[in-house]
Design an enzyme around this catalytic site. Structure first.
Site, mmCIF file in Angstrom:
data_model
loop_
_atom_site.group_PDB
_atom_site.id
_atom_site.type_symbol
_atom_site.label_atom_id
_atom_site.label_comp_id
_atom_site.label_asym_id
_atom_site.label_seq_id
_atom_site.Cartn_x
_atom_site.Cartn_y
_atom_site.Cartn_z
ATOM 1 N N HIS A 1 103.559 -11.152 -4.503
ATOM 2 C CA HIS A 1 102.332 -11.914 -4.273
ATOM 3 C C HIS A 1 101.789 -11.372 -2.885
ATOM 4 O O HIS A 1 102.615 -11.521 -1.798
ATOM 5 C CB HIS A 1 102.408 -13.298 -4.395
ATOM 6 C CG HIS A 1 100.887 -13.967 -4.718
ATOM 7 N ND1 HIS A 1 100.073 -14.217 -3.675
ATOM 8 C CD2 HIS A 1 100.317 -14.179 -5.838
ATOM 9 C CE1 HIS A 1 99.047 -14.857 -4.190
ATOM 10 N NE2 HIS A 1 98.951 -14.543 -5.337
ATOM 11 N N ASP B 1 102.377 -15.432 -13.225
ATOM 12 C CA ASP B 1 102.316 -14.534 -14.455
ATOM 13 C C ASP B 1 103.762 -14.298 -15.083
ATOM 14 O O ASP B 1 103.831 -13.667 -15.986
ATOM 15 C CB ASP B 1 101.541 -13.354 -14.165
ATOM 16 C CG ASP B 1 100.071 -13.434 -13.792
ATOM 17 O OD1 ASP B 1 99.491 -14.482 -14.535
ATOM 18 O OD2 ASP B 1 99.390 -12.719 -13.111
HETATM 19 N N1 CMC Z 1 107.821 -4.198 -7.730
HETATM 20 C C1 CMC Z 1 108.185 -3.529 -6.783
HETATM 21 N N2 CMC Z 1 107.973 -3.527 -5.744
HETATM 22 C C2 CMC Z 1 106.970 -4.198 -5.453
HETATM 23 C C3 CMC Z 1 106.408 -5.068 -6.044
HETATM 24 C C4 CMC Z 1 106.671 -5.153 -7.550
HETATM 25 N N3 CMC Z 1 106.214 -6.053 -8.212
HETATM 26 N N4 CMC Z 1 105.434 -5.712 -5.582
HETATM 27 C C5 CMC Z 1 105.419 -5.122 -4.350
HETATM 28 N N5 CMC Z 1 106.381 -4.351 -4.131
HETATM 29 C C6 CMC Z 1 106.540 -3.532 -2.879
HETATM 30 C C7 CMC Z 1 105.696 -2.324 -2.707
HETATM 31 O O1 CMC Z 1 106.078 -1.200 -3.245
HETATM 32 C C8 CMC Z 1 105.691 -2.256 -1.110
HETATM 33 O O2 CMC Z 1 106.820 -1.591 -0.676
HETATM 34 P P1 CMC Z 1 106.685 -0.624 0.593
HETATM 35 O O3 CMC Z 1 106.410 -1.650 1.756
HETATM 36 O O4 CMC Z 1 107.919 -0.022 0.798
HETATM 37 O O5 CMC Z 1 105.533 0.283 0.616
HETATM 38 C C9 CMC Z 1 105.830 -3.934 -0.757
HETATM 39 O O6 CMC Z 1 106.520 -4.403 -1.897
HETATM 40 C C10 CMC Z 1 104.503 -4.791 -0.391
HETATM 41 O O7 CMC Z 1 103.680 -4.421 -1.617
HETATM 42 P P2 CMC Z 1 102.301 -4.419 -1.431
HETATM 43 O O8 CMC Z 1 101.773 -3.506 -2.820
HETATM 44 O O9 CMC Z 1 101.702 -3.638 -0.141
HETATM 45 O O10 CMC Z 1 101.567 -5.899 -1.428
HETATM 46 P P3 CMC Z 1 100.216 -6.544 -1.980
HETATM 47 O O11 CMC Z 1 100.281 -7.819 -1.077
HETATM 48 O O12 CMC Z 1 99.198 -5.456 -1.478
HETATM 49 O O13 CMC Z 1 100.485 -6.888 -3.549
HETATM 50 C C11 CMC Z 1 100.808 -7.399 -5.386
HETATM 51 C C12 CMC Z 1 100.585 -7.757 -4.033
HETATM 52 C C13 CMC Z 1 100.633 -8.818 -6.521
HETATM 53 C C14 CMC Z 1 99.539 -6.522 -6.021
HETATM 54 C C15 CMC Z 1 101.879 -6.644 -5.794
HETATM 55 O O14 CMC Z 1 103.040 -7.497 -5.522
HETATM 56 C C16 CMC Z 1 102.293 -6.418 -7.406
HETATM 57 O O15 CMC Z 1 101.640 -5.483 -7.698
HETATM 58 N N6 CMC Z 1 102.787 -6.966 -8.165
HETATM 59 C C17 CMC Z 1 102.951 -6.838 -9.650
HETATM 60 C C18 CMC Z 1 101.539 -7.344 -10.382
HETATM 61 C C19 CMC Z 1 101.502 -8.874 -10.327
HETATM 62 O O16 CMC Z 1 102.539 -9.426 -10.926
HETATM 63 N N7 CMC Z 1 100.450 -9.166 -10.086
HETATM 64 C C20 CMC Z 1 100.313 -10.725 -10.155
HETATM 65 C C21 CMC Z 1 99.727 -11.420 -9.252
HETATM 66 S S1 CMC Z 1 99.817 -13.257 -9.188
HETATM 67 C C22 CMC Z 1 98.506 -13.592 -9.986
HETATM 68 C C23 CMC Z 1 97.242 -13.006 -9.687
HETATM 69 O O17 CMC Z 1 97.039 -12.890 -8.452
HETATM 70 O O18 CMC Z 1 96.294 -12.846 -10.568
#
Ligand code: CMC
Length: 431
Positions: free
Chosen positions: A308, A366
């Site tokens: 998140h 989720d």
């Molecule tokens: N699985 C594996 N690696 C992950 C994941 C994951 N689910 N989420 C983040 N990472 C890694 C990502 O690769 C990155 O690594 P690095 O620093 O080495 O490049 C690091 O963690 C930080 O990730 P980010 O994408 O820069 O973080 P963000 O804040 O931009 O993204 C997120 C947040 C929720 C989009 C992301 O964690 C994600 O894609 N999760 C899976 C989708 C998900 O479950 N979304 C629902 C969110 S809660 C409900 C809502 O908001 O609607």
């Protein structure tokens, strides 16, 4: 907005610029850069808004380190346990918990606006049967501005109020109709003797050929899912609603924009993607393979329902959702649900894995919601529409707050341009 006595100083090429600092009632201080370009001729750069506050708001507060989510100051776990969705809607919209009389009036208003214009039924029929219900919802909610002309004037407070009530009241009807249409069953009209969650379940699962009795435990679980998703401050879809609204667009158009944004798998679409992932994993022995894929930089796969932007410790909604999953499956007599077993084992392994620990990745809301919804009988394609139904009140509350804010301006980000500089047009024969 409080304290303006403190300033931050930014020095560029030896020249200093003082920027006001604001102290919120909770959360980190905020540096006001609105006059920075005028004074210093520079922009700030923050793709993804990781360090940028885009508005002032008094609706919802999240402390990502503590795993705290407050609506108007009330913690989500207390609201999930003691309150119910329509009361939370009132709280989000009006700022305080309602008195018994206020709640009764509000519930009456919402209940008596759940039917949609009969002509809108034709609109549904224009979609292909296999359309995703989110696609149908984006279209139908946007089309509400073509049916409810008396609540599109955003400068009229009464019209704003009516639009808010209509959206909260009609969204479950629209979501249920999108579902019924997709499975070729007749639309089921809402009933005024049922509460919000029971009405939604009935509109989804009743058929004219048979009486449908809503199980109160399922209705409670449905209500809790609505409550847990009601608002989440400036998330992507809410920010989309605010940006759309900043141009003066009508409320139905703005909420349709929010639904479109919610659909993506990084946001509300994660609940569908998560359940599909759990099914693909299939058996606990395959979990290490999927964990390895999630950690592999060369593989775009991510653990859906994990991570998140704001929560870096735990998502308080996931804690309640996990508990609900146990309760609902227990009620339905689903013992040893294989998906729940995989989810629990996946969580157990992932939260001990250094990759997930270091990156502070925990199950989000989720992760468990899909298991409950599937056990209730919803297909995966309905998971995100249910999120949209729940989040409507959040979008609407933030929209109303924005319109009442004297500081409101059209949202217009700037850019770090890296393209070509001025060059002369080249005739086609010379390219
Ligand atoms: N699985 C594996 N690696 C992950 C994941 C994951 N689910 N989420 C983040 N990472 C890694 C990502 O690769 C990155 O690594 P690095 O620093 O080495 O490049 C690091 O963690 C930080 O990730 P980010 O994408 O820069 O973080 P963000 O804040 O931009 O993204 C997120 C947040 C929720 C989009 C992301 O964690 C994600 O894609 N999760 C899976 C989708 C998900 O479950 N979304 C629902 C969110 S809660 C409900 C809502 O908001 O609607």
């Amino acid at each position: 907005m409080a304290d303006t006595t403190r300033t931050a100083t930014l020095t560029i090429d030896g020249q200093s610029f003082d920027l006001p600092i604001y102290s919120p009632t909770a959360g980190p201080d905020v540096i006001d850069i609105t006059k920075l370009y005028g004074k210093a001729g520079v922009f700030t750069h923050d793709p993804g808004f990781t360090s940028t506050s885009a508005c002032e708001s008094s609706i919802t507060f999240i402390d990502g380190e503590k795993g705290e989510l407050l609506h108007r100051g009330y913690p989500i776990d207390q609201l999930a346990e003691k309150s119910h969705y329509l009361e939370v809607c009132y709280l989000l919209l009006y700022g305080e918990l309602p008195s018994a009389a206020e709640l009764e009036k509000f519930e009456h208003t919402i209940t008596h606006h759940t039917m949609i214009h009969e002509q809108m039924h034709n609109f549904f029929r224009g979609f292909r049967r296999d359309a995703h219900p989110m696609a149908t919802m984006v279209g139908v909610v946007g089309a509400m501005s073509a049916f409810y002309h008396d609540s599109t004037d955003i400068n009229d407070e009464r019209q704003r109020e009516i639009a808010s009530h209509r959206l909260i009241a009609k969204m479950p009807t629209i979501a249920a109709m999108a579902y019924k249409y997709s499975i070729g069953q007749p639309f089921v009209y809402p009933r005024n003797d049922l509460d919000y969650a029971s009405n939604f379940l009935r509109m989804c699962f009743a058929v004219p050929a048979q009486e449908y009795v809503v199980d109160p435990v399922l209705s409670r679980a449905m209500d809790r899912i609505f409550t847990l998703h009601a608002d989440h401050e400036q998330n992507a879809s809410t920010s989309t609603v605010r940006l759309a609204s900043s141009s003066g667009a009508n409320p139905f158009a703005c909420i349709a924009a929010g639904i479109a944004c919610l659909w993506g798998p990084a946001h509300g679409g994660a609940n569908q993607a998560c359940l599909e992932m759990l099914k693909e994993i299939g058996t606990p022995d395959r979990i290490p393979e999927f964990i390895a894929r999630a950690k592999d930089k060369n593989d775009p796969f991510r653990l859906m329902g994990f991570g998140h932007r704001v929560y870096k410790n735990f998502d308080p909604r996931a804690t309640v959702m996990k508990q609900s999953a146990d309760e609902v499956l227990d009620l339905l007599g689903v013992e040893n649900n294989p998906l729940l077993q995989i989810a629990k084992e996946l969580e157990r392994i992932a939260v001990q894995d250094p990759y997930f620990v270091e990156k502070k990745l925990f199950p989000n809301v989720d992760f468990y919601s899909g298991i409950i919804l599937e056990a209730m009988g919803f297909p995966t394609s309905m998971f995100t529409p249910i999120f949209a139904v729940s989040r409507t009140v959040g979008w609407i509350s933030q929209w109303k707050e924005q319109l009442a804010d004297p500081a409101m301006k059209i949202g217009r980000p700037r850019q770090l341009y890296t393209g070509e500089t001025l060059r002369d047009y080249v005739e086609i024969e010379n390219r």
